[in-house]
Design a protein around this motif. Structure first.
Motif, PDB file in Angstrom:
ATOM      1  N   LYS A  16      -3.121  24.919  -8.339  1.00 12.35           N
ATOM      2  CA  LYS A  16      -3.332  24.317  -9.662  1.00 12.35           C
ATOM      3  C   LYS A  16      -4.367  23.202  -9.632  1.00 12.35           C
ATOM      4  O   LYS A  16      -4.547  22.524 -10.624  1.00 12.35           O
ATOM      5  N   ILE A  17      -4.962  22.996  -8.492  1.00 12.47           N
ATOM      6  CA  ILE A  17      -5.822  21.816  -8.395  1.00 12.47           C
ATOM      7  C   ILE A  17      -7.106  21.972  -9.211  1.00 12.47           C
ATOM      8  O   ILE A  17      -7.552  23.082  -9.500  1.00 12.47           O
ATOM      9  N   ILE A  18      -7.668  20.828  -9.551  1.00  8.43           N
ATOM     10  CA  ILE A  18      -8.997  20.794 -10.164  1.00  8.43           C
ATOM     11  C   ILE A  18      -9.918  20.072  -9.194  1.00  8.43           C
ATOM     12  O   ILE A  18      -9.621  18.961  -8.743  1.00  8.43           O
ATOM     13  N   VAL A  19     -11.007  20.740  -8.858  1.00 11.37           N
ATOM     14  CA  VAL A  19     -12.039  20.129  -8.026  1.00 11.37           C
ATOM     15  C   VAL A  19     -13.233  19.844  -8.928  1.00 11.37           C
ATOM     16  O   VAL A  19     -13.806  20.770  -9.520  1.00 11.37           O
ATOM     17  N   ALA A  20     -13.580  18.575  -9.084  1.00  7.04           N
ATOM     18  CA  ALA A  20     -14.704  18.179  -9.945  1.00  7.04           C
ATOM     19  C   ALA A  20     -15.922  17.910  -9.065  1.00  7.04           C
ATOM     20  O   ALA A  20     -15.836  17.143  -8.112  1.00  7.04           O
ATOM     21  N   ALA A 124     -21.542  13.932 -30.337  1.00  8.91           N
ATOM     22  CA  ALA A 124     -20.754  14.992 -30.988  1.00  8.91           C
ATOM     23  C   ALA A 124     -20.882  16.307 -30.216  1.00  8.91           C
ATOM     24  O   ALA A 124     -19.922  17.079 -30.122  1.00  8.91           O
ATOM     25  N   ILE A 125     -22.068  16.532 -29.667  1.00  6.55           N
ATOM     26  CA  ILE A 125     -22.264  17.755 -28.863  1.00  6.55           C
ATOM     27  C   ILE A 125     -21.414  17.640 -27.595  1.00  6.55           C
ATOM     28  O   ILE A 125     -20.717  18.579 -27.195  1.00  6.55           O
ATOM     29  N   ARG A 126     -21.427  16.468 -26.990  1.00  4.27           N
ATOM     30  CA  ARG A 126     -20.677  16.279 -25.746  1.00  4.27           C
ATOM     31  C   ARG A 126     -19.171  16.426 -25.982  1.00  4.27           C
ATOM     32  O   ARG A 126     -18.476  17.062 -25.202  1.00  4.27           O
ATOM     33  N   SER A 127     -18.666  15.835 -27.084  1.00  6.27           N
ATOM     34  CA  SER A 127     -17.205  15.901 -27.233  1.00  6.27           C
ATOM     35  C   SER A 127     -16.759  17.333 -27.517  1.00  6.27           C
ATOM     36  O   SER A 127     -15.683  17.758 -27.069  1.00  6.27           O
ATOM     37  N   TRP A 128     -17.590  18.096 -28.193  1.00  7.40           N
ATOM     38  CA  TRP A 128     -17.298  19.535 -28.401  1.00  7.40           C
ATOM     39  C   TRP A 128     -17.234  20.249 -27.037  1.00  7.40           C
ATOM     40  O   TRP A 128     -16.284  20.971 -26.735  1.00  7.40           O
ATOM     41  N   MET A 129     -18.245  20.025 -26.225  1.00  5.66           N
ATOM     42  CA  MET A 129     -18.280  20.681 -24.911  1.00  5.66           C
ATOM     43  C   MET A 129     -17.090  20.255 -24.043  1.00  5.66           C
ATOM     44  O   MET A 129     -16.474  21.070 -23.369  1.00  5.66           O
ATOM     45  N   VAL A 130     -16.795  18.960 -24.070  1.00  8.23           N
ATOM     46  CA  VAL A 130     -15.692  18.452 -23.237  1.00  8.23           C
ATOM     47  C   VAL A 130     -14.381  19.132 -23.645  1.00  8.23           C
ATOM     48  O   VAL A 130     -13.590  19.555 -22.805  1.00  8.23           O
ATOM     49  N   ARG A 131     -14.174  19.273 -24.969  1.00 11.16           N
ATOM     50  CA  ARG A 131     -12.953  19.942 -25.443  1.00 11.16           C
ATOM     51  C   ARG A 131     -12.871  21.363 -24.907  1.00 11.16           C
ATOM     52  O   ARG A 131     -11.845  21.811 -24.406  1.00 11.16           O
ATOM     53  N   LEU A 132     -13.987  22.079 -25.012  1.00 12.60           N
ATOM     54  CA  LEU A 132     -14.008  23.465 -24.518  1.00 12.60           C
ATOM     55  C   LEU A 132     -13.705  23.513 -23.018  1.00 12.60           C
ATOM     56  O   LEU A 132     -12.960  24.355 -22.535  1.00 12.60           O
ATOM     57  N   GLN A 133     -14.307  22.582 -22.290  1.00 16.57           N
ATOM     58  CA  GLN A 133     -14.139  22.575 -20.828  1.00 16.57           C
ATOM     59  C   GLN A 133     -12.694  22.240 -20.448  1.00 16.57           C
ATOM     60  O   GLN A 133     -12.133  22.818 -19.513  1.00 16.57           O
ATOM     61  N   ALA A 138      -7.429  24.217 -18.416  1.00 20.23           N
ATOM     62  CA  ALA A 138      -6.125  23.615 -18.706  1.00 20.23           C
ATOM     63  C   ALA A 138      -5.068  24.007 -17.675  1.00 20.23           C
ATOM     64  O   ALA A 138      -4.200  23.210 -17.334  1.00 20.23           O
ATOM     65  N   GLY A 139      -5.151  25.228 -17.154  1.00 23.51           N
ATOM     66  CA  GLY A 139      -4.137  25.680 -16.202  1.00 23.51           C
ATOM     67  C   GLY A 139      -4.411  25.238 -14.774  1.00 23.51           C
ATOM     68  O   GLY A 139      -3.640  25.534 -13.864  1.00 23.51           O
ATOM     69  N   GLY A 140      -5.518  24.558 -14.539  1.00 22.89           N
ATOM     70  CA  GLY A 140      -5.881  24.146 -13.176  1.00 22.89           C
ATOM     71  C   GLY A 140      -6.397  25.325 -12.373  1.00 22.89           C
ATOM     72  O   GLY A 140      -6.652  26.410 -12.900  1.00 22.89           O
ATOM     73  N   GLY A 141      -6.537  25.118 -11.070  1.00 25.77           N
ATOM     74  CA  GLY A 141      -7.037  26.185 -10.211  1.00 25.77           C
ATOM     75  C   GLY A 141      -8.513  26.429 -10.397  1.00 25.77           C
ATOM     76  O   GLY A 141      -8.959  27.577 -10.380  1.00 25.77           O
ATOM     77  N   VAL A 142      -9.281  25.362 -10.579  1.00 26.36           N
ATOM     78  CA  VAL A 142     -10.715  25.542 -10.827  1.00 26.36           C
ATOM     79  C   VAL A 142     -11.570  24.560 -10.024  1.00 26.36           C
ATOM     80  O   VAL A 142     -11.125  23.480  -9.658  1.00 26.36           O
ATOM     81  N   VAL A 143     -12.793  25.007  -9.784  1.00 26.59           N
ATOM     82  CA  VAL A 143     -13.863  24.105  -9.374  1.00 26.59           C
ATOM     83  C   VAL A 143     -14.755  24.005 -10.602  1.00 26.59           C
ATOM     84  O   VAL A 143     -15.241  25.030 -11.090  1.00 26.59           O
ATOM     85  N   MET A 144     -14.946  22.814 -11.124  1.00 28.49           N
ATOM     86  CA  MET A 144     -15.803  22.667 -12.305  1.00 28.49           C
ATOM     87  C   MET A 144     -16.962  21.754 -11.933  1.00 28.49           C
ATOM     88  O   MET A 144     -16.753  20.670 -11.410  1.00 28.49           O
ATOM     89  N   GLU A 145     -18.176  22.224 -12.192  1.00 27.78           N
ATOM     90  CA  GLU A 145     -19.329  21.385 -11.836  1.00 27.78           C
ATOM     91  C   GLU A 145     -20.132  20.977 -13.052  1.00 27.78           C
ATOM     92  O   GLU A 145     -20.203  21.716 -14.035  1.00 27.78           O
ATOM     93  N   GLY A 146     -20.692  19.776 -12.983  1.00 26.77           N
ATOM     94  CA  GLY A 146     -21.468  19.272 -14.105  1.00 26.77           C
ATOM     95  C   GLY A 146     -22.000  17.881 -13.842  1.00 26.77           C
ATOM     96  O   GLY A 146     -22.464  17.573 -12.741  1.00 26.77           O
ATOM     97  N   ARG A 147     -21.926  17.038 -14.878  1.00 25.83           N
ATOM     98  CA  ARG A 147     -22.423  15.659 -14.749  1.00 25.83           C
ATOM     99  C   ARG A 147     -21.326  14.630 -15.007  1.00 25.83           C
ATOM    100  O   ARG A 147     -21.431  13.490 -14.575  1.00 25.83           O
ATOM    101  N   ASP A 148     -20.300  15.064 -15.770  1.00 25.92           N
ATOM    102  CA  ASP A 148     -19.272  14.122 -16.224  1.00 25.92           C
ATOM    103  C   ASP A 148     -17.871  14.654 -15.988  1.00 25.92           C
ATOM    104  O   ASP A 148     -16.930  14.272 -16.670  1.00 25.92           O
TER     105      ASP A 148
END
Ligand code: DC
Length: 246
Positions: A16-20, A124-133, A138-148
């Motif tokens: 379930k971990i999240i790797v940022a 506003a663009i960022r908060s939309w993207m953040v919500r989607l991300q 939400a369930g964890g088990g991901v490596v998510m890459e980006g800037r924030d």
């Protein structure tokens, strides 16, 4: 800014971990994220592709990239879906659907790259993207890459890595990835990358910076293979696993 259900592939629910993974362009985020996803059985989600898809839409609409309210209006009538790439070799890319159209192959050119950095400054663009991300992972088990990711999207991620390297080294890596013969000089690639860095690091909303609890990994003097190994060791240590490499 539709937040319709986002499809992802199935993954081992016990992980379930999240790797940022955050860092500037050319630091090796994608290569490392792909490897970590495969090694630890996680979904690999590349958030830059979502900003790129929206930038493509703005370019197609011939909207000035500094027209904040125009971009916000456009975002309101846009649906972006990110589908995790497979973990097998040859299945490496995320797929990005822009209003249902698979635009994955259209997102890597210089015009879209530059535009993505420009449209991503608007809150506003960022908060939309953040919500989607956040929904995506939400369930964890991901490596998510980006800037924030470690600072804003998942400030409580179990593992945070901030990848960096000197701009010249990152620019030359990018240059080496261009097809041959390259249409540009290495100096031009380095100059563009510095300009994007400047924008990404100095925007008012969610600038690129390491989270206070991120592990810093500077790959300036490493090969990408060495950086991959170092990142794997960081995640393994957080998971309490012994290093697996011979
Ligand atoms: O990672 P990338 O090069 O595909 O990202 C393209 C642009 O998108 C980048 O210049 C800044 C923006 N971006 C962002 O602001 N936040 C993210 N989490 C990912 C990308």
């Amino acid at each position: 800014m539709s937040s319709e259900k986002i499809s992802t592939r199935s993954f081992d629910p016990s992980r379930k971990i999240i790797v940022a993974i955050d860092g500037p362009s050319g630091a090796g985020k994608s290569t490392i994220a792909r490897h970590l996803a495969r090694h630890f059985g996680l979904l690999n989600l590349e958030t830059g592709a979502m900003y790129r898809a929206f930038a493509l839409k703005a370019l197609r609409a011939a909207l000035p990239l500094d027209d904040r309210s125009g971009l916000e209006r456009l975002a309101n009538e846009t649906t972006i879906r990110l589908e995790a790439g497979g973990q097998e070799p040859g299945e490496k890319e995320n797929r990005v659907l822009l209003d249902g159209e698979d635009v994955t192959a259209l997102l890597r050119n210089q015009t879209v790259t530059d535009a993505a950095s420009r449209v991503s400054v608007f809150p506003a663009i960022r908060s939309w993207m953040v919500r989607l991300q956040q929904q995506l992972a939400a369930g964890g088990g991901v490596v998510m890459e980006g800037r924030d990711i470690g600072t804003v999207v998942f400030p409580h991620a179990e593992v945070k890595i901030f990848l960096d390297a000197a701009p010249e080294v990152r620019g030359l890596r990018r240059f080496d990835q261009l097809g041959s013969p390259p249409a540009v000089q290495p100096e031009e690639v380095i100059r563009d990358l510095r300009a994007r860095d400047e924008r990404d690091r100095n925007r008012a909303d969610s600038p690129l910076k390491p989270a206070p609890d991120a592990v810093l990994l500077d790959s300036t003097h490493m090969t990408l293979e060495q950086a991959v190994e170092a990142a794997e060791a960081i995640v393994a240590a957080k998971l309490g696993q012994p290093p697996s490499r011979a």
